[in-house]
Design a protein around this motif. Structure first.
Motif, PDB file in Angstrom:
ATOM      1  N   LYS A 174       4.713   0.173  11.454  1.00  0.00           N
ATOM      2  CA  LYS A 174       3.428  -0.482  11.842  1.00  0.00           C
ATOM      3  C   LYS A 174       3.710  -1.556  12.662  1.00  0.00           C
ATOM      4  CE  LYS A 174       1.975   0.025   6.946  1.00  0.00           C
ATOM      5  NZ  LYS A 174       1.621  -0.621   5.616  1.00  0.00           N
ATOM      6  N   LYS A 175       4.972  -1.925  13.062  1.00  0.00           N
ATOM      7  CA  LYS A 175       5.034  -2.995  13.806  1.00  0.00           C
ATOM      8  C   LYS A 175       6.614  -3.101  14.165  1.00  0.00           C
ATOM      9  CE  LYS A 175       5.892  -6.664  10.401  1.00  0.00           C
ATOM     10  NZ  LYS A 175       5.600  -7.963   9.670  1.00  0.00           N
ATOM     11  N   ASN A 176       6.931  -3.541  15.413  1.00  0.00           N
ATOM     12  CA  ASN A 176       8.563  -3.828  15.856  1.00  0.00           C
ATOM     13  C   ASN A 176       9.226  -4.759  14.982  1.00  0.00           C
ATOM     14  OD1 ASN A 176      10.769  -3.978  17.344  1.00  0.00           O
ATOM     15  ND2 ASN A 176       9.957  -4.025  19.172  1.00  0.00           N
ATOM     16  N   ASN A 177       9.908  -4.185  14.119  1.00  0.00           N
ATOM     17  CA  ASN A 177      10.774  -4.953  13.099  1.00  0.00           C
ATOM     18  C   ASN A 177      12.140  -4.329  13.288  1.00  0.00           C
ATOM     19  OD1 ASN A 177      11.967  -5.758  10.853  1.00  0.00           O
ATOM     20  ND2 ASN A 177      10.217  -5.771   9.645  1.00  0.00           N
ATOM     21  N   ARG A 178      13.010  -4.943  13.759  1.00  0.00           N
ATOM     22  CA  ARG A 178      14.450  -4.649  13.650  1.00  0.00           C
ATOM     23  C   ARG A 178      14.830  -4.252  12.323  1.00  0.00           C
ATOM     24  NH1 ARG A 178      16.863  -6.616  18.808  1.00  0.00           N
ATOM     25  NH2 ARG A 178      18.978  -6.382  17.625  1.00  0.00           N
ATOM     26  N   GLU A 179      14.560  -4.715  11.368  1.00  0.00           N
ATOM     27  CA  GLU A 179      15.131  -4.531  10.070  1.00  0.00           C
ATOM     28  C   GLU A 179      14.759  -3.066   9.541  1.00  0.00           C
ATOM     29  OE1 GLU A 179      15.116  -5.804   5.364  1.00  0.00           O
ATOM     30  OE2 GLU A 179      13.503  -6.185   6.946  1.00  0.00           O
ATOM     31  N   LEU A 180      13.535  -2.596  10.184  1.00  0.00           N
ATOM     32  CA  LEU A 180      13.098  -1.181   9.802  1.00  0.00           C
ATOM     33  C   LEU A 180      13.881   0.031   9.590  1.00  0.00           C
ATOM     34  CD1 LEU A 180       9.126  -1.569  10.162  1.00  0.00           C
ATOM     35  CD2 LEU A 180      10.585  -1.803   8.125  1.00  0.00           C
ATOM     36  N   PRO A 181      14.514  -0.038  10.716  1.00  0.00           N
ATOM     37  CA  PRO A 181      15.483   1.176  10.799  1.00  0.00           C
ATOM     38  C   PRO A 181      16.678   1.173   9.969  1.00  0.00           C
ATOM     39  CG  PRO A 181      14.917   0.360  13.167  1.00  0.00           C
ATOM     40  CD  PRO A 181      14.447  -0.444  12.308  1.00  0.00           C
ATOM     41  N   LEU A 182      17.000   0.064   9.860  1.00  0.00           N
ATOM     42  CA  LEU A 182      18.230  -0.276   8.674  1.00  0.00           C
ATOM     43  C   LEU A 182      17.779   0.092   7.256  1.00  0.00           C
ATOM     44  CD1 LEU A 182      19.561  -2.675   6.635  1.00  0.00           C
ATOM     45  CD2 LEU A 182      18.354  -4.057   8.206  1.00  0.00           C
ATOM     46  N   THR A 183      16.270  -0.265   6.958  1.00  0.00           N
ATOM     47  CA  THR A 183      15.958  -0.099   5.721  1.00  0.00           C
ATOM     48  C   THR A 183      15.684   1.296   5.361  1.00  0.00           C
ATOM     49  OG1 THR A 183      14.473  -2.042   5.731  1.00  0.00           O
ATOM     50  CG2 THR A 183      13.909  -0.525   4.033  1.00  0.00           C
ATOM     51  N   VAL A 184      15.171   2.296   6.304  1.00  0.00           N
ATOM     52  CA  VAL A 184      15.072   3.391   5.942  1.00  0.00           C
ATOM     53  C   VAL A 184      16.634   4.237   6.226  1.00  0.00           C
ATOM     54  CG1 VAL A 184      12.604   3.593   6.730  1.00  0.00           C
ATOM     55  CG2 VAL A 184      14.446   4.011   8.338  1.00  0.00           C
ATOM     56  N   GLY A 185      17.217   3.762   6.947  1.00  0.00           N
ATOM     57  CA  GLY A 185      18.728   4.367   7.183  1.00  0.00           C
ATOM     58  C   GLY A 185      19.461   4.238   5.733  1.00  0.00           C
TER      59      GLY A 185
END
Length: 606
Positions: A174-185
């Motif tokens: 939903k937004k540019n959040n550097r943590e999100l690729p980490l979270t789903v990974g």
């Protein structure tokens, strides 16, 4: 945290995105593409033998194999041993992830998605390939109604998941959040066939004792309910020769033994019934970890220095309750806790005081707020504690010049008076004449020893603190429903705080059953700061936000900080186990042994 899988950190790629072998949150990865193995493992470690562990969980046994649902207790270590994720972390590096199930990951310049391409060789333990449809199924289940709400909180900014082809998935944000690729990974991936019955999928909360179908290195082996569970190494584990798995999962069998209480566990260790035990009690470590097998050298004591964040083990105060809503009352309770006395007389001076949310990390606040921190705090002046605009929080002390318990209790008495509480008829009472009586809830009767000095000090203020031990099932239920006044929790720290802190302190999670918001805080200011922290694009934006968050939370006195240790205290059988030469700095205690140790030669064929 609270059973949630480790969330791996990743880095935004350059403006022209390309598929990469890994992801680093703020900079370059330590290990280049094509690296042979992590430097802290022995890639030639022999396979074989058995590692006999003991469950240190508060509950004595387990009643389900599904670690993702709300009710019930899964076996210790099941998630880590049975489920692989898209990315794997390195124990000698902060905020990084390398391809495990995914052979590469791609993030575009706008940061609004992450695309993972699955390895063709990736297999579940039933032999099926790991496909994009399985990743999609896992994601849909974890954000559904039958799993822990912590997953829904950390995935709140994920807009959806698209299956691009048989082995490619794209998470949209939903937004540019550097943590999100980490979270789903870091999500554990399981098979669509788990929970199938007669060709039809059961509702996920009814998937209880169905054997998980994961892709990890171990399967469930022999089980003696109420006594132990054994995980057996999958000889066909698909990733056994992969660089991120080479030199790991060396034991043929990992048996986790279950004992009713801490005394039974300690005596069983001394008798040689299992091979390793991590100690959290300073008293046990100093006085009771001894005996014949220690004298012979069969059992040894090791204190292994780490660089992990200190976390914030604390007493959590439930501000939903009227008597704990006034921050002056909460501050007074904290002033009555004498850590220095406890550390000296009970803990053998082996602990350091927790001072905030982010100890031993760059996120730790210090001194007065920086201009960048003030820019985040100023719009909320009058709605956050005024102390947040001054020096960083420091817990009260009773040692050294100008510090004493007597002075702290005097300050506490004045704060209570300002809040409308006065001593009358031998008890602290409010304007209605109601006494201030509080309950500390614990799942272990042994907790009374630690809380007793605090109880005595509170009595000097006219406050009654009752210690109430309950069985773990009731304890877990009351935590889920937020039916408590004071509890003690050990929240592991992180160098890269993100969406999980929305679960801990965000307003939305305050009224959600089984959320991590135990304190009940509902603050638009905290929500705004959390949004800045999770949405930071650079470290220069990130650090002021997490430091501002720490200032507001700690000066709100929702937590009474306890203590932490800079070492892992582990006793192990040196005749049966061979450690790697040194512990990687960010290893989580016994996880180092489970992942990288091996059986000594004479044990390999047992």
């Amino acid at each position: 945290m609270r059973g949630l899988p480790l969330l791996l950190a990743c880095a935004i790629l350059s403006p022209a995105a390309w598929a990469a072998h890994g992801y680093a949150l703020w900079g370059d990865l330590k290990y280049p593409a094509g690296f042979p193995n992590f430097s802290y493992v022995n890639p030639q470690a022999p396979k074989g033998g058995e590692l006999r562990l003991v469950s240190n969980l508060r509950y004595s046994t387990f009643d389900k194999y599904n670690p993702f649902t709300i009710k019930g207790s899964p076996p210790a270590y099941l998630s880590a041993l049975m489920f692989d994720s898209l990315l794997a972390g390195a124990a000698d590096e902060v905020g990084s992830g390398y391809g495990l199930l995914a052979e590469d990951v791609e993030v575009p310049a706008d940061g609004l998605s992450a695309t993972f391409r699955l390895r063709k060789e990736a297999r579940f333990q039933n032999g099926d390939p790991v496909l994009a449809a399985d990743v999609k199924h896992t994601y849909d289940i974890l954000i559904g109604p039958y799993t822990s709400p912590a997953y829904k909180t950390v995935l709140d900014d994920v807009a959806g998941l698209d299956v691009l082809d048989e082995r490619t998935v794209r998470f949209r944000f939903k937004k540019n959040n550097r943590e999100l690729p980490l979270t789903v990974g870091g999500l554990p991936i399981f098979s669509r066939k788990w929970g199938m019955e007669n060709g039809k999928a059961k509702r996920f909360d009814q998937v209880v004792m169905d054997i998980p179908i994961g892709s990890g290195p171990y399967k469930i082996g022999p089980v003696k309910f109420g006594r132990d569970i054994t995980y057996v190494r999958d000889p066909n584990y698909w990733a056994r020769d992969l660089n991120v798995r080479k030199g790991t999962s060396n034991f043929d069998r990992i048996t986790v033994k279950i004992y009713k209480d801490a005394t039974a566990r300690l005596e069983a260790l001394k008798a040689g019934e299992f091979d390793m035990m991590r100690f959290f009690s300073a008293g046990d470590w100093a006085r009771r970890v001894n005996g014949r097998k220690f004298n012979s050298g069969e059992l040894v004591k090791g204190e292994f220095q780490h660089k992990l964040p200190s976390g914030f083990q604390s007493y959590f105060l439930n501000s939903r309750l009227p008597k704990l809503q006034d921050p002056r009352v909460r501050q007074a309770l904290g002033l009555a806790m004498d850590f220095e006395y406890m550390n000296r007389t009970m803990f053998y001076n082996s602990y350091q005081r927790v001072t905030g949310l982010f100890g031993n990390t760059d996120c730790k606040s210090s001194g007065s707020p920086s201009p960048e921190e003030l820019a985040l705090l100023e719009p909320w002046r009058g709605k956050v504690p005024e102390a947040a605009f001054g020096p960083a929080y420091e817990p009260p002390r009773t040692d050294g010049p100008g510090h004493s318990l007597r002075d702290n209790l005097r300050q506490a008495r004045e704060l209570l008076r300002q809040a409308g509480w006065e001593v009358k008829d031998g008890a602290l009472r409010n304007a209605k004449g109601e006494p201030l009586v509080l309950e500390y809830l614990d799942s272990q009767e042994s907790g009374a020893r630690v809380v007793t000095p605090w109880i005595r000090n509170l009595e000097k203020l006219g406050i009654t603190l009752n210690f109430r031990p309950v069985d773990f099932a009731l304890y877990q239920e009351r935590l889920q429903k937020k039916q408590f006044e004071i509890i003690s929790l050990n929240v592991q720290g992180t160098h890269t705080p993100g969406q999980e802190y929305v679960d801990l302190f965000g307003s939305k999670s305050a009224d959600i059953e089984d959320s991590g918001n135990y304190t009940g805080i509902k603050s638009p200011a905290v929500d705004a700061i959390l949004a800045k922290m999770t949405g930071a694009h650079t470290k220069a934006e990130f650090l002021p936000a997490c430091r501002a968050l720490e200032r507001v939370i700690m000066h709100s006195h929702l937590l009474i900080p306890q203590w932490s240790a800079s070492t892992h205290r582990i006793a192990y059988n040196a005749w049966r186990l061979q450690p790697t030469p040194s512990m990687p700095p960010y290893s989580q205690g016994e996880g180092w042994a489970i992942d990288t140790w091996w059986s000594r030669p004479q044990q390999a064929n047992l």
